[in-house]
Scaffold this motif. Structure first.
Motif, PDB file in Angstrom:
ATOM      1  N   SER A  34       0.704  -1.175  -0.036  1.00 53.18           N
ATOM      2  CA  SER A  34      -0.037  -0.074   0.167  1.00 53.18           C
ATOM      3  C   SER A  34       0.792   1.256   0.035  1.00 53.18           C
ATOM      4  O   SER A  34       1.821   1.233   0.601  1.00 53.18           O
ATOM      5  N   ASP A  35       0.446   2.110  -0.818  1.00 60.42           N
ATOM      6  CA  ASP A  35       1.280   3.365  -0.879  1.00 60.42           C
ATOM      7  C   ASP A  35       0.243   4.464  -1.148  1.00 60.42           C
ATOM      8  O   ASP A  35       0.020   4.945  -2.292  1.00 60.42           O
ATOM      9  N   PRO A  36      -0.275   4.793  -0.128  1.00 61.51           N
ATOM     10  CA  PRO A  36      -1.386   5.798  -0.120  1.00 61.51           C
ATOM     11  C   PRO A  36      -1.153   6.865  -0.879  1.00 61.51           C
ATOM     12  O   PRO A  36       0.003   7.481  -0.545  1.00 61.51           O
ATOM     13  N   PRO A  37      -1.997   7.729  -1.427  1.00 58.12           N
ATOM     14  CA  PRO A  37      -1.618   9.202  -1.982  1.00 58.12           C
ATOM     15  C   PRO A  37      -1.329  10.222  -1.091  1.00 58.12           C
ATOM     16  O   PRO A  37      -2.276  10.112   0.187  1.00 58.12           O
ATOM     17  N   VAL A  39      -2.629  12.870   0.177  1.00 56.22           N
ATOM     18  CA  VAL A  39      -3.692  13.785   0.205  1.00 56.22           C
ATOM     19  C   VAL A  39      -4.323  14.107   1.507  1.00 56.22           C
ATOM     20  O   VAL A  39      -3.954  13.399   2.358  1.00 56.22           O
ATOM     21  N   LEU A 104     -10.108  19.007  -0.792  1.00 56.72           N
ATOM     22  CA  LEU A 104      -8.967  18.013  -0.978  1.00 56.72           C
ATOM     23  C   LEU A 104      -7.864  18.508  -1.231  1.00 56.72           C
ATOM     24  O   LEU A 104      -7.868  19.396  -2.404  1.00 56.72           O
ATOM     25  N   PRO A 133      -8.933   7.600   3.955  1.00 60.28           N
ATOM     26  CA  PRO A 133     -10.258   6.913   4.307  1.00 60.28           C
ATOM     27  C   PRO A 133     -10.348   5.589   4.891  1.00 60.28           C
ATOM     28  O   PRO A 133      -9.560   4.804   4.358  1.00 60.28           O
ATOM     29  N   ARG A 135     -12.717   1.927   6.279  1.00 59.43           N
ATOM     30  CA  ARG A 135     -14.258   1.339   6.031  1.00 59.43           C
ATOM     31  C   ARG A 135     -14.749   1.521   7.198  1.00 59.43           C
ATOM     32  O   ARG A 135     -16.030   1.809   7.024  1.00 59.43           O
ATOM     33  N   PRO A 157     -14.568  13.438  -1.540  1.00 62.78           N
ATOM     34  CA  PRO A 157     -14.119  14.088  -2.489  1.00 62.78           C
ATOM     35  C   PRO A 157     -13.845  13.375  -3.789  1.00 62.78           C
ATOM     36  O   PRO A 157     -13.422  13.728  -4.813  1.00 62.78           O
ATOM     37  N   TYR A 158     -14.250  12.146  -3.879  1.00 59.19           N
ATOM     38  CA  TYR A 158     -13.796  11.231  -4.984  1.00 59.19           C
ATOM     39  C   TYR A 158     -14.838  11.039  -6.034  1.00 59.19           C
ATOM     40  O   TYR A 158     -15.935  11.488  -5.967  1.00 59.19           O
ATOM     41  N   GLY A 214     -17.697   2.967  -1.821  1.00 59.52           N
ATOM     42  CA  GLY A 214     -16.789   4.356  -2.141  1.00 59.52           C
ATOM     43  C   GLY A 214     -16.032   4.875  -0.710  1.00 59.52           C
ATOM     44  O   GLY A 214     -15.619   3.861   0.102  1.00 59.52           O
ATOM     45  N   SER A 215     -15.785   5.994  -0.593  1.00 58.21           N
ATOM     46  CA  SER A 215     -14.753   6.554   0.319  1.00 58.21           C
ATOM     47  C   SER A 215     -15.492   7.691   1.119  1.00 58.21           C
ATOM     48  O   SER A 215     -16.003   8.606   0.322  1.00 58.21           O
TER      49      SER A 215
ATOM     50  N   THR B 774      -1.251   0.092  -5.876  1.00 59.43           N
ATOM     51  CA  THR B 774      -0.592   0.480  -4.587  1.00 59.43           C
ATOM     52  C   THR B 774      -1.620   1.522  -3.899  1.00 59.43           C
ATOM     53  O   THR B 774      -1.606   1.875  -2.701  1.00 59.43           O
ATOM     54  N   GLY B 775      -2.686   2.170  -4.500  1.00 60.07           N
ATOM     55  CA  GLY B 775      -3.202   3.415  -4.383  1.00 60.07           C
ATOM     56  C   GLY B 775      -2.531   4.625  -4.088  1.00 60.07           C
ATOM     57  O   GLY B 775      -3.208   5.509  -3.786  1.00 60.07           O
ATOM     58  N   ALA B 776      -1.489   4.608  -4.749  1.00 55.78           N
ATOM     59  CA  ALA B 776      -0.554   6.090  -4.627  1.00 55.78           C
ATOM     60  C   ALA B 776      -1.361   6.923  -5.838  1.00 55.78           C
ATOM     61  O   ALA B 776      -0.814   8.107  -5.757  1.00 55.78           O
ATOM     62  N   GLU B 777      -1.893   6.343  -6.787  1.00 60.13           N
ATOM     63  CA  GLU B 777      -2.386   7.397  -8.075  1.00 60.13           C
ATOM     64  C   GLU B 777      -3.976   7.815  -7.729  1.00 60.13           C
ATOM     65  O   GLU B 777      -4.832   6.856  -7.639  1.00 60.13           O
ATOM     66  N   GLU B 803     -11.211  -1.501  -3.904  1.00 63.59           N
ATOM     67  CA  GLU B 803     -11.073  -0.616  -2.619  1.00 63.59           C
ATOM     68  C   GLU B 803     -10.493   0.710  -2.826  1.00 63.59           C
ATOM     69  O   GLU B 803     -10.643   1.822  -2.709  1.00 63.59           O
ATOM     70  N   ALA B 806     -12.101   3.314  -5.081  1.00 64.56           N
ATOM     71  CA  ALA B 806     -12.982   4.012  -4.246  1.00 64.56           C
ATOM     72  C   ALA B 806     -12.313   5.400  -3.879  1.00 64.56           C
ATOM     73  O   ALA B 806     -13.264   6.074  -3.543  1.00 64.56           O
ATOM     74  N   ALA B 807     -11.265   5.493  -4.019  1.00 65.57           N
ATOM     75  CA  ALA B 807     -10.456   6.744  -3.448  1.00 65.57           C
ATOM     76  C   ALA B 807      -9.577   7.213  -4.563  1.00 65.57           C
ATOM     77  O   ALA B 807      -8.337   7.286  -4.381  1.00 65.57           O
ATOM     78  N   GLN B 808     -10.412   7.685  -5.559  1.00 66.41           N
ATOM     79  CA  GLN B 808      -9.862   8.398  -6.839  1.00 66.41           C
ATOM     80  C   GLN B 808     -10.483   9.430  -7.311  1.00 66.41           C
ATOM     81  O   GLN B 808     -11.765   9.394  -6.905  1.00 66.41           O
ATOM     82  N   LEU B 809     -10.010   9.980  -8.335  1.00 70.01           N
ATOM     83  CA  LEU B 809     -10.589  11.396  -8.568  1.00 70.01           C
ATOM     84  C   LEU B 809     -11.263  11.460  -9.917  1.00 70.01           C
ATOM     85  O   LEU B 809     -12.012  12.089 -10.493  1.00 70.01           O
TER      86      LEU B 809
END
Lengths: 429, 918
Positions: A34-37, A39, A104, A133, A135, A157-158, A214-215, B774-777, B803, B806-809
């Protein structure tokens, strides 16, 4: 002869077929780490005599973008740079006058904190913007007694619509309300639920937010006759640190669980007498909530550690005649903390409460991030809590570094209002 | 006049007892037409034995060099013979020199014509040397002049047609014509062969107001040396007869319809591997064009004596086209023969059920109908590895070195099935969906019939040989393959018994030319390799096992010839060896562990019992176990995996055929038969769904939103992602924690089942997907835009990937597919575009507005694109000046398909040579 040869061949093949293990099913590659953005999602408010300023503190000098959104579309956007100080402030009014909305922030680096500070004529509130975000989150610490207002803001915001299920718990148990069962949050929108109207007269409230699709980033907005407070919902964990200012007023620790089973808890206190383990113990009923009044223990600043046998969320609520503050705790100590928005309000006093839960003394450096950054270094003994008062010069925020893991919270006091927020730990620090 | 014989048509006449004067008997002149090879002296001798006494003379029409008996006049042409006839002659008897009339033949003719006041009469023609086999009893024609006798082949004369009646025309072998009429009509047409001349003369007689009778009491045996009604000249003559007889109004519609009938007859005959009808039609039409002036002149001459309209001709014409009826009959015979190798049906319904294989065939046919009911009603499913066909032109273009559009595209050869199905669609009038359904239904029939015919060729006639086809269709391996939607495996299974059969020869096949066997071995192998290339080794493998177990029916040269079938798949296999050898690409199907036990339990008892089934059981068991074993090997790729599954079922089917061949009370045989029953029951179970076990669904309907919502450039690509590989249509690539592949938004087609080896674009897509995972994008749509991915479908969610999305734009969730999450990517680039100008698909290429710029094609770069191909990152760019972008391979992908066509032509030539020699 031929038939025996064929029989032997068939027997050989049959044995080979029977003994050959079935090949493993093809599997895809390893799951990506996992490499969260980078934001952060912030609650913003413009209007009703209030304005929001975003404080951004980063470990890097980089560029980012903040976009306010409401009603399914962006309402304004700005590019920002953290500059050499690694910090900046953004007045939301310059981007969009959106009322209660959300924004955001796309950040230059994952180790960047964003805080929103909402300033009114006589009110002040601050909150650290959430970045990831989850669950399931829990928002505890609010109440809907007479003269109080409690709102749940669900921010999405997504690009996709989000659906959440809400479970509201109060001192009377699980609340039943059709309005709160399932809530749809359209993309690039936020929804505000007025809990004071739906469930009036509750002294202790906790909302469990389960995201079905969603989130969603939930925040709470509390207001009484004196002041306002904003704080984020947090995913449940088993270990929490909370740092409480001392002085007058009521200081409550609220612990809520989403577990359907009872959860045992223990509260260790870092007070004037050092660490007192298991000062308070008890059981939180399944999907229940408890409130501990720290004021009955001491009027000094204290830090507590909540350890539970199940997932819980812990919040600190500060009720003074000069204002109200609410914040969630920290789940782990860190050697590096960012406090975006701290010390950003003029004509106010900002105090930083630093807990050293380690067995070794810490040397702590507090940097006031602004165009001309200043820093001060001081020791924090083991198992102790100290208070650091920030200079009166406005800053974008603070950054704290320590040689041992610490926990930090900040409090800004302005005449009849205050703002309470926990810092952002830099996890790889 | 005195009648010695009596019959129904000519009742005996009472003798005159009065003294009235008897009119003289009509005088007859006999004109014998010389037939090459016929014994003229014998002919004259039979004429001399005629009981009719008023024969004035016997004359011969023949070439100058022929020898004639003394006293017999010879004319070079019939016209001369007729014109030289004096007015004292009442009738002319025209007879072939290969005809042998009974002594009373002429008397019967004269008597009946005289009594009926008819102008022309014909004899009943019997085949010489037989026990009264009928050749002609007067004929009708259809509107196109095609004769229709109404006789069955080999029909024996039992006097069933012995009625004097008017007919359309009579055979020219033996006909009696009034002299005056004959001279008025200028005799027979010298341009025509005998059969056509008879038709022509009959028609003219009738149009001139005369009557044409068949006189069954006049019997003539015919040696058939003249070749009446055969050959293109006869056909040309019949056409000329029509051109001469019909009025212009009739000709205005008869000629076009005739040409259509000729075309259909030619094409249908070619499908039956008969080239002669096409040649005959061509030659006949050409001959008539050349002789058109003389035809027109003859029409003018005849106009003067014409008394009635075309209605007179229509009176005796058969409805429809005789030619088309015969072709249809031939087709039905061929189909019938597939099931009825023993000719049980032909022998007659009473004996049908005595044929040992017929019970199994009937039962198998019932099960097949039941097992294909959903395909009858709703078509072939489009799910798993079963994709619909592409338009035939595009499919053939891809096969012949065009662009492989699977994934992000490749210059590598497409799967060989693309070419074969394209050809099939082309032959079926371009209706690819109908072709696909027909082929699927054909697979079921081919599998059942193929197993029956294979066992038959190996000398087995038992009831289980057709029933075993069900095990081939749904046995241990094919059920698994069909279960994931492998339509190609089903096709391979259906063709396998035919290909194996083609390398074996039964005693009854010895009469055929070896060229024929070689041709068939190559043809079947080509078709087999087009569906499942690895299966091509099975015929020769079967042959070797058969020989090892002491069999003699196999021919190694045929086995070697069958290997040539690989030519059709050579390009595909050489370009993508991983399809054979990359274990990571396996579909992951394994045969249950109890199957080897069942196979041994069914086969071993038969091997222990003396008898001829021993060899068949050995062959089946070895093949089945090899298949099971091979399917368990993890290092082989999907191509070998697919073949192994089919081989396992094929071997099991052979074991079942052997076990059912001879039912007896022998305990070992009973064990084998009981196990075979169990195998059949197990197999049939998977056919209960009515889809031949194929995976249910319609991928293109589910993903049809992509084309429905497409913009002006057509739909882009769909990225399908799932943690469950079976949720992704066709081959999938491994991603981080899930499987993925791109599909054509316009609808996925058969050429896209397998993905070509990864090219730079595929590597970049893999990296992009990895980053998104990875969710980074925050904006995955931007990352996927250059790949023209307009839609992302997360099948069978929720999973980790969903999942993350669900968190992207910028990927917009759109509820379009129940059970899956669909995201629209508004940022996606068109598949081909020049700046802002969008190009659209055109076959395997693109077309657009010509301009001076360059068009970027979202496909892996290859210099084979034109005009002026260039790299645009991993993608391709071409000059936009021509307004068209095309790909043409220059490597083996171009040459090898042509080699395959060469092999196909060689096989056809071999078949033609074989037929010619036979």
């Amino acid at each position: 002869m031929t038939r025996y040869l064929m029989l032997a061949l068939i027997g050989l093949l049959a044995v080979a077929a029977a003994l050959t293990p079935q090949p493993p099913l093809p599997v895809p590659g390893d799951i990506a780490a996992s490499d969260p953005p980078a934001v952060a999602v912030c609650a913003v408010e413009e209007g009703r005599g209030r304005t929001t300023s975003l404080g951004i503190v980063s470990v890097v000098n980089g560029r980012g973008r903040f976009t306010a959104f409401a009603g399914g579309r962006p309402t304004g956007s700005t590019i920002f740079e953290t500059g050499s100080s690694g910090s900046t402030s953004i007045p939301v009014v310059d981007i969009s006058a959106v009322g209660i909305a959300a924004g955001l922030a796309e950040l230059p680096d994952i180790d960047t904190g964003v805080g929103s500070v909402v300033v009114g004529e006589e009110t002040l509130s601050a909150n650290t913007c959430a970045s990831t975000p989850a669950r399931q989150t829990i928002l505890g610490g609010g109440s809907t007694l007479s003269g109080e207002s409690l709102e749940l803001q669900l921010m999405n915001p997504y690009a996709g619509e989000a659906v959440v299920e809400l479970t509201v718990v109060s001192e009377v148990g699980i609340e039943s309300s059709d309005t709160l069962a399932t809530v749809i949050i359209p993309s690039r929108s936020s929804i505000v639920l007025d809990l004071a109207e739906i469930l009036p007269g509750r002294a202790t409230l906790s909302v469990i937010i389960d995201t079905i699709r969603g989130s969603v980033i939930p925040v709470g907005r509390f207001a009484n006759d004196i002041d306002t407070a904003i704080w984020s919902a947090t995913p449940p964990q088993q270990d929490w640190f909370l740092v409480s200012p001392g002085g007058e007023g009521r200081r409550s620790v609220i612990v809520s669980t989403s577990s359907p089973a009872d959860v045992n808890y223990q509260i260790d206190v870092y007070g004037p007498d050092g660490l007192v383990e298991a000062m308070i113990e008890g059981v939180i009923p399944g999907r229940g909530i408890i409130s501990v009044d720290l004021s009955t223990l001491t009027d000094q600043q204290v830090a507590i550690r909540v350890i539970s046998t199940g997932p819980v969320a812990s919040f600190l609520r500060l009720d003074r005649d000069s204002g109200v503050g609410l914040t969630s705790g920290s789940t782990s100590p860190s050697t590096k903390w960012l406090m975006p928005g701290a010390a950003s309000v003029g004509e106010s006093t900002t105090l930083v409460y630093i807990l050293n839960p380690d067995i070794e003394d810490a040397t702590v450096t507090v940097s006031e991030r602004r165009s001309a950054t200043t820093a001060e270094q001081f020791p924090v003994p083991a198992d102790s809590l100290i208070v650091y008062e920030v200079s009166e010069i406005s800053a974008d925020g603070l950054a704290i570094e320590s040689d041992v893991p610490i926990v930090a919270t900040w409090l800004t006091i302005r005449e009849s209002s205050l703002a309470l927020a926990t810092g952002v730990p830099v996890l790889d620090g | 006049m005195f009648f010695r014989m009596t019959d129904v048509a000519t009742p005996p006449t009472a003798e005159n007892t009065t003294s009235q004067q008897v009119p003289p008997a009509p005088s007859v002149k006999v004109i014998v037409t010389h037939v090459e090879g016929a014994d003229l002296h014998a002919a004259l001798a039979t004429i001399a034995r005629q009981v009719y006494e008023a024969v004035e003379s016997v004359e011969i029409v023949g070439p100058p060099d022929m020898e004639v008996e003394e006293g017999v006049t010879r004319y070079e042409t019939m016209e001369d013979a007729i014109s030289e006839t004096g007015t004292e002659i009442d009738y002319l008897w025209l007879i072939h020199s290969d005809a042998r009339p009974r002594p009373d033949a002429l008397a019967a003719l004269v008597g009946e014509l005289d009594r009926s006041e008819a102008s022309m009469g014909g004899s009943k023609i019997l085949v010489a040397g037989t026990r009264g086999e009928l050749e002609s009893i007067g004929s009708a024609t259809d509107i196109f002049g095609e004769p229709y006798s109404g006789l069955d082949e080999g029909e024996v004369d039992l006097q069933q047609y012995d009625v004097v009646r008017e007919v359309a025309f009579i055979s020219s072998v033996s006909m009696l014509v009034r002299r005056d009429l004959m001279q008025g009509l200028s005799g027979v047409d010298p341009q025509m062969k005998p059969g056509a001349a008879g038709l022509d003369l009959s028609q003219r007689v009738r149009l001139a107001g005369g009557r044409v009778l068949i006189v069954p009491s006049s019997e003539v045996y015919h040696q058939g040396r003249c070749g009446v009604q055969r050959g293109w000249r006869e056909q040309a003559g019949r056409q000329r007869a029509m051109l001469k007889a019909y009025r212009l109004l009739t000709l205005a519609w008869v000629i076009p319809f005739g040409l259509i009938v000729a075309l259909i007859d030619s094409v249908a005959s070619l499908l039956l591997l008969r080239w002669r009808p096409l040649a005959r039609h061509g030659a006949a039409i050409g001959w008539n064009l050349i002789h058109l002036p003389s035809t027109v002149a003859a029409r003018r001459r005849f106009r003067r004596v014409r008394a009635v309209g075309d209605e007179e001709l229509f009176r005796f014409q058969a409805s429809g086209s005789v030619r088309l009826r015969e072709v249809g009959s031939d087709f039905s015979d061929q189909v019938l023969f597939m099931f009825d190798e023993d000719h049980a049906l032909i022998r007659g319904t009473r004996r049908v059920w005595a044929s040992p294989g017929i019970w199994g065939a009937v039962l198998a046919a019932v099960v097949v109908v039941f097992a294909t009911r959903s395909i009858f009603l709703g078509g072939t499913p489009i799910a798993g590895y079963s994709f619909p066909f592409e338009a035939p032109g595009t499919a053939l273009d891809r096969f012949l070195g065009g662009w492989n559009d699977s994934g992000l595209g490749s210059p590598n050869s497409v799967h060989p099935s693309t070419g074969l199905t394209g050809l099939a669609s082309l032959l079926w009038f371009g209706a690819e969906d109908a072709t696909r359904n027909l082929l699927t239904l054909g697979f079921a029939a081919l599998a059942v019939v193929g197993m029956g015919r294979l066992a038959g060729r190996l000398g087995f006639r038992g009831p289980g040989r057709y029933l075993s086809g069900l095990v081939l269709l749904a046995g241990p391996g094919t059920a698994l393959a069909a279960g994931v939607g492998s339509w190609l495996a089903l096709g391979g299974a259906a063709l396998l018994p035919w290909s194996v059969r083609s390398v074996f020869l039964h005693d009854s096949d010895r009469g055929k030319s070896y060229w024929t066997h070689v041709g068939w071995a190559i043809l079947w192998a080509l078709a087999l390799a087009a569906f499942s290339p690895v299966l091509v080794v099975v015929p020769i493998l079967s042959l070797l096992i058969w020989k090892l177990s002491g069999g003699t029916e196999g021919r190694l040269i045929l086995g070697a010839a069958s290997i040539l079938g690989l030519a059709v798949a050579a390009g595909f296999l050489l370009a993508d060896p991983g399809w054979l050898l990359d274990g990571d690409r396996r579909v992951g199907l394994s045969i249950d562990g109890f199957w080897p036990i069942l196979i041994v339990l069914a086969a071993a008892p038969m091997i222990l019992v003396p008898g001829r089934t021993r060899r068949l059981a050995s062959l089946g068991a070895v093949l089945a176990l090899v298949g099971v074993l091979l399917s368990s090997v993890s290092v082989v790729g999907p191509g070998i995996e697919e073949a192994a599954l089919v081989i396992a079922s094929f071997g099991s089917a052979i074991v079942v055929a052997a076990a059912f061949d001879l039912l007896s009370r022998n305990p070992l045989r009973l064990i084998a038969a009981a196990t075979a029953v169990y195998i059949v029951v197990l197999s049939v179970g998977s056919l209960a769904d009515g889809r031949l076990g194929l995976l249910e669904g319609d991928t293109n309907a589910s993903l049809g939103f992509a084309s429905t919502l497409a913009g002006e450039g057509g739909a882009g690509r769909i990225l399908v992602v799932s943690e469950n590989r079976s949720e992704i249509p066709g081959e999938a690539r491994p991603g981080p924690g899930f499987w993925y592949r791109t599909l054509d938004g316009e609808g996925t087609t058969l050429d896209e089942v397998w993905l070509p080896p990864p090219a730079p674009g595929d590597d970049e897509l893999r990296a992009a997907i990895g980053r998104i995972a990875t969710g980074a994008e925050l904006r995955p749509g931007e990352l996927l835009a250059d790949f023209s991915i307009e839609w992302v479908v997360v099948a069978e969610g929720p999973g980790d990937f969903e999942e993350i999305l669900a968190a992207q734009l910028d990927l917009i969730p759109t509820p379009l597919v129940p059970g899956s999450s669909v995201y629209e990517n508004p940022a996606a680039m068109p598949l081909a575009h020049e700046d802002v100008e969008v190009w659209r698909r055109d076959g395997a290429g693109f077309v657009g507005e010509p301009s001076s710029g360059r068009t970027t094609i979202s496909a892996n770069f290859d210099p084979g694109w034109s005009p002026e191909s260039g790299e645009a990152g991993w993608a391709t760019s071409v000059s936009a000046e021509a307004g068209v972008a095309r790909f043409r391979s220059t490597g083996p992908s171009r040459v090898l398909p042509l080699a395959a066509i060469g092999v196909l032509l060689a096989a056809l030539v071999s078949l033609a040579v074989g037929r010619f020699r036979r």
